[in-house]
Write an enzyme that holds these catalytic residues in place. Structure first.
Site, mmCIF file in Angstrom:
data_model
loop_
_atom_site.group_PDB
_atom_site.id
_atom_site.type_symbol
_atom_site.label_atom_id
_atom_site.label_comp_id
_atom_site.label_asym_id
_atom_site.label_seq_id
_atom_site.Cartn_x
_atom_site.Cartn_y
_atom_site.Cartn_z
ATOM 1 N N ASP A 1 0.880 -1.177 0.000
ATOM 2 C CA ASP A 1 0.000 0.000 0.000
ATOM 3 C C ASP A 1 0.916 1.225 0.000
ATOM 4 O OD1 ASP A 1 -2.274 1.702 0.317
ATOM 5 O OD2 ASP A 1 -2.047 1.698 2.494
ATOM 6 N N SER A 2 0.317 2.394 -0.192
ATOM 7 C CA SER A 2 1.092 3.631 -0.100
ATOM 8 C C SER A 2 1.612 3.845 1.315
ATOM 9 C CB SER A 2 0.198 4.815 -0.471
ATOM 10 O OG SER A 2 -0.928 4.849 0.387
ATOM 11 N N CYS B 1 -4.336 -1.445 -1.964
ATOM 12 C CA CYS B 1 -4.494 -0.007 -2.157
ATOM 13 C C CYS B 1 -5.393 0.217 -3.365
ATOM 14 C CB CYS B 1 -3.120 0.614 -2.395
ATOM 15 S SG CYS B 1 -3.194 2.379 -2.761
ATOM 16 N N GLU C 1 -3.300 10.817 4.940
ATOM 17 C CA GLU C 1 -2.117 11.354 5.636
ATOM 18 C C GLU C 1 -2.462 11.762 7.067
ATOM 19 O OE1 GLU C 1 -3.392 12.309 2.549
ATOM 20 O OE2 GLU C 1 -2.273 14.145 2.158
ATOM 21 N N CYS D 1 -10.945 3.284 0.213
ATOM 22 C CA CYS D 1 -9.516 3.491 0.452
ATOM 23 C C CYS D 1 -9.190 2.682 1.696
ATOM 24 C CB CYS D 1 -9.238 4.971 0.682
ATOM 25 S SG CYS D 1 -7.590 5.310 1.371
ATOM 26 N N HIS E 1 -7.202 3.061 4.000
ATOM 27 C CA HIS E 1 -6.965 3.798 5.248
ATOM 28 C C HIS E 1 -8.276 4.043 6.020
ATOM 29 C CE1 HIS E 1 -2.992 4.727 3.597
ATOM 30 N NE2 HIS E 1 -2.650 5.156 4.789
HETATM 31 N N1 DGL Z 1 -4.707 3.417 0.969
HETATM 32 C C1 DGL Z 1 -4.818 3.944 -0.337
HETATM 33 C C2 DGL Z 1 -6.077 3.424 -1.041
HETATM 34 O O1 DGL Z 1 -6.606 2.374 -0.699
HETATM 35 C C3 DGL Z 1 -4.702 5.414 -0.588
HETATM 36 C C4 DGL Z 1 -4.096 6.364 0.373
HETATM 37 C C5 DGL Z 1 -3.227 7.372 -0.327
HETATM 38 O O2 DGL Z 1 -3.714 8.381 -0.853
HETATM 39 O O3 DGL Z 1 -2.038 7.097 -0.372
HETATM 40 O O4 DGL Z 1 -6.547 4.025 -1.962
#
Ligand code: DGL
Length: 261
Positions: free
Chosen positions: A10-11, A73, A148, A183, A185
């Site tokens: 993931d990011s 992600c 973030e 997402c 997160h």
């Molecule tokens: N966790 C990432 C997703 O599922 C994105 C978060 C980011 O913008 O890096 O899209």
């Protein structure tokens, strides 16, 4: 760690919500989790950048001996899933927003999708909606800054609360009865999102579905293993600060290595 592990990336640390579901369903597999923290957030980056970065990461993970890859992600999937599939020859599960199950679940005919700007603007997402939610009203809301803020300030921080006030309101006002956490997160703040929605609204994330799909792929390829369930965490950013963020999110200390794909 065996050479027969599952690689997950993931990011940042959003994919840990997916990893949790994978380890629940497949506890005997070994895992290598890579957080590309140096380039967090992916949501604000160009499709071109994400496609190239996704391929670099996937190739490096394949070289270091993964037997399967989970793109944990939504943003990376939207930009790079096809390029990754073309680049490496491994079973791959790539996460995307659960629009299809949301459409099946909705009674009001209005569903909401919270995701990054890059995911919502992608052709892949437009196709997903066209294929599965054509008959419904789909209220989409991009959430710049949220991933973030969850990592940097913490899920219960004033900044996260303020962003959620802004981002969840349009979905609540539209009376969406199913909201897709598009997402990885966002499951960290699921309870705070639910509090802002009309009572009875369902939140959907895709962790379990991804785990089931991975299990199917591993079984079909004769790749299921009865290993020790070992987990190794790595980041392209600063291991200490990523370790501190994990501690804040999970309430436990875990070792994080530096790794550059
Ligand atoms: N966790 C990432 C997703 O599922 C994105 C978060 C980011 O913008 O890096 O899209």
């Amino acid at each position: 760690m065996s050479n027969q592990h599952i690689a997950v990336f993931d990011s940042g640390l959003g994919g840990l919500t997916v990893l949790h579901a994978l380890r629940e369903r497949l506890p005997h597999e070994d895992y290598f989790y890579f957080a590309d923290t140096r380039f967090l957030p992916y949501g604000d980056r160009s499709e071109h950048f994400l496609r190239e970065r996704g391929v670099v990461i996937a190739e490096a993970l394949a070289r270091r001996g993964a037997k399967a890859l989970v793109v944990a992600c939504n943003t990376a999937t939207a930009a790079a899933a096809e390029a990754i599939r073309a680049a490496i020859d491994l079973p791959i599960v790539a996460l995307e927003p659960g629009v299809k199950p949301a459409a099946l679940l909705s009674r009001s005919g209005v569903i909401g999708v919270l995701a990054t700007t890059r995911t919502l603007n992608s052709e892949r997402f437009q196709r997903l909606v066209g294929n599965h939610a054509n008959q419904l009203r789909v209220v989409t809301q991009a959430c710049p800054g949220l991933a973030e803020a969850i990592e940097g300030e913490g899920p219960g921080s004033p900044l996260v609360e303020r962003l959620l006030d802004e981002y969840v309101a349009p979905l609540a006002n539209a009376a969406a009865d199913v909201v897709v956490l598009g997402c990885t997160h966002y499951p960290w703040v699921a309870a705070a999102i639910a509090r802002r929605l009309p009572e009875g609204a369902t939140l959907l994330d895709t962790g379990e579905a991804v785990a089931r799909q991975l299990e199917r792929l591993l079984a079909a390829g004769g790749l299921l293993s009865g290993g020790s369930g070992h987990l190794r965490l790595a980041t392209s950013g600063a291991p200490q600060s990523v370790g501190a963020t994990i501690d804040r999110l999970l309430g436990r200390k875990m070792h994080v290595d530096h790794w550059e794909p």
